[in-house]
Every structure is written in C-alpha cells, then in structure tokens.
Design a protein around this motif. Structure first.
Motif, PDB file in Angstrom:
ATOM      1  N   MET A   7       0.129  -4.178   5.182  1.00 59.53           N
ATOM      2  CA  MET A   7      -0.870  -3.722   5.849  1.00 59.53           C
ATOM      3  C   MET A   7      -2.317  -3.732   5.235  1.00 59.53           C
ATOM      4  N   GLU A   8      -2.368  -3.585   3.999  1.00 61.68           N
ATOM      5  CA  GLU A   8      -3.744  -3.802   3.186  1.00 61.68           C
ATOM      6  C   GLU A   8      -3.899  -5.282   3.363  1.00 61.68           C
ATOM      7  N   ILE A   9      -3.323  -6.105   3.014  1.00 63.82           N
ATOM      8  CA  ILE A   9      -3.556  -7.680   3.179  1.00 63.82           C
ATOM      9  C   ILE A   9      -4.195  -7.988   4.567  1.00 63.82           C
ATOM     10  N   ARG A  11      -5.506  -5.624   6.612  1.00 62.75           N
ATOM     11  CA  ARG A  11      -7.082  -4.941   6.762  1.00 62.75           C
ATOM     12  C   ARG A  11      -7.910  -5.730   5.987  1.00 62.75           C
ATOM     13  N   GLN A  12      -7.750  -6.175   5.064  1.00 69.63           N
ATOM     14  CA  GLN A  12      -8.868  -7.199   4.091  1.00 69.63           C
ATOM     15  C   GLN A  12      -8.995  -8.398   5.000  1.00 69.63           C
ATOM     16  N   ALA A  13      -7.929  -9.021   5.662  1.00 69.92           N
ATOM     17  CA  ALA A  13      -8.392 -10.203   6.216  1.00 69.92           C
ATOM     18  C   ALA A  13      -9.201  -9.857   7.591  1.00 69.92           C
ATOM     19  N   ILE A  14      -9.058  -8.854   8.318  1.00 72.21           N
ATOM     20  CA  ILE A  14      -9.784  -8.479   9.308  1.00 72.21           C
ATOM     21  C   ILE A  14     -11.154  -7.829   9.004  1.00 72.21           C
ATOM     22  N   GLU A  15     -11.382  -7.401   7.627  1.00 78.24           N
ATOM     23  CA  GLU A  15     -12.558  -7.182   7.281  1.00 78.24           C
ATOM     24  C   GLU A  15     -13.418  -8.393   6.917  1.00 78.24           C
ATOM     25  N   VAL A  16     -12.680  -9.337   6.306  1.00 77.43           N
ATOM     26  CA  VAL A  16     -13.379 -10.687   5.996  1.00 77.43           C
ATOM     27  C   VAL A  16     -13.828 -11.434   7.060  1.00 77.43           C
ATOM     28  N   THR A  17     -12.936 -11.402   8.210  1.00 79.68           N
ATOM     29  CA  THR A  17     -13.398 -11.900   9.389  1.00 79.68           C
ATOM     30  C   THR A  17     -14.491 -11.309  10.148  1.00 79.68           C
ATOM     31  N   LEU A  18     -14.565  -9.916   9.999  1.00 78.76           N
ATOM     32  CA  LEU A  18     -15.781  -9.338  10.589  1.00 78.76           C
ATOM     33  C   LEU A  18     -16.950  -9.462   9.960  1.00 78.76           C
ATOM     34  N   ASP A  75     -14.089 -16.534  -2.257  1.00 80.84           N
ATOM     35  CA  ASP A  75     -13.764 -15.427  -3.142  1.00 80.84           C
ATOM     36  C   ASP A  75     -12.379 -14.704  -2.781  1.00 80.84           C
ATOM     37  N   TYR A  76     -12.443 -14.408  -1.267  1.00 80.27           N
ATOM     38  CA  TYR A  76     -11.062 -13.814  -0.561  1.00 80.27           C
ATOM     39  C   TYR A  76      -9.956 -14.417  -0.950  1.00 80.27           C
ATOM     40  N   ILE A  77      -9.934 -15.738  -0.459  1.00 78.84           N
ATOM     41  CA  ILE A  77      -9.037 -16.782  -0.670  1.00 78.84           C
ATOM     42  C   ILE A  77      -8.279 -16.675  -1.975  1.00 78.84           C
TER      43      ILE A  77
END
Length: 89
Positions: A7-9, A11-18, A75-77
């Motif tokens: 769920m944390e991963i 959430r971070q993926a959605i945050e980066v996308t937005l 950075d995210y990747i």
C-alpha cells in the motif's frame, strides 16, 4: 512483503504520478478556461482555436518543467529499486 508495504509503494506511485502530471494538467485547464471565455465573449466557435494555443503552451511548459519532472521520476525509480533488497528479505 506485507500488505502495508504494498500500500505504501502504491501510494508513493500515485503521488509521483500526480506530481509529474500536475503541471501539464493544470496548464491545460487554465489555458482551456481562458480560451473558452474568449470564445464565449466573441462567439467564435472554432475547434483549432482551442487546440493550437493549448498545444503550443503545453509544449513550452514541458520544456520548462520537463527536467524537473524527469529528475523527480529518476529519483523515485532509484529509491524504489534501491529498496528491493529490503522488500524481499
């Protein structure tokens, strides 16, 4: 890997996308609104009047914000790939 980690991963993926899509979407929204008001005021209903300025301005915003977007994604990747050993074991 626990469900909380997944769920944390996610959430971070959605945050980066937005965050990456945000500047372009916001620009398209503002430009579309301005052109729509102009079209309503002048009663000009031309489809290209919406498309061409929006395309040009989005291209300009992509040139200005593109390096930041790319660096943020890199950075995210790198963080995600760097955490693989901790996620597996």
């Amino acid at each position: 890997m626990t469900p909380g980690t997944v769920m944390e991963i996610g959430r971070q993926a959605i945050e980066v996308t937005l965050l990456i899509a945000g500047p372009l979407l916001l620009t398209a929204l503002v430009v579309g609104l301005i052109i729509s008001v102009f079209q309503a005021a002048t009663q000009i209903n031309e489809a290209t009047l919406q498309f061409v300025p929006k395309l040009v301005i989005l291209f300009a915003v992509l040139i200005l914000v593109g390096p930041w977007m790319l660096q943020y994604l890199i950075d995210y990747i790198q963080r995600l790939f760097g955490n693989i050993p901790q996620l597996i074991g």
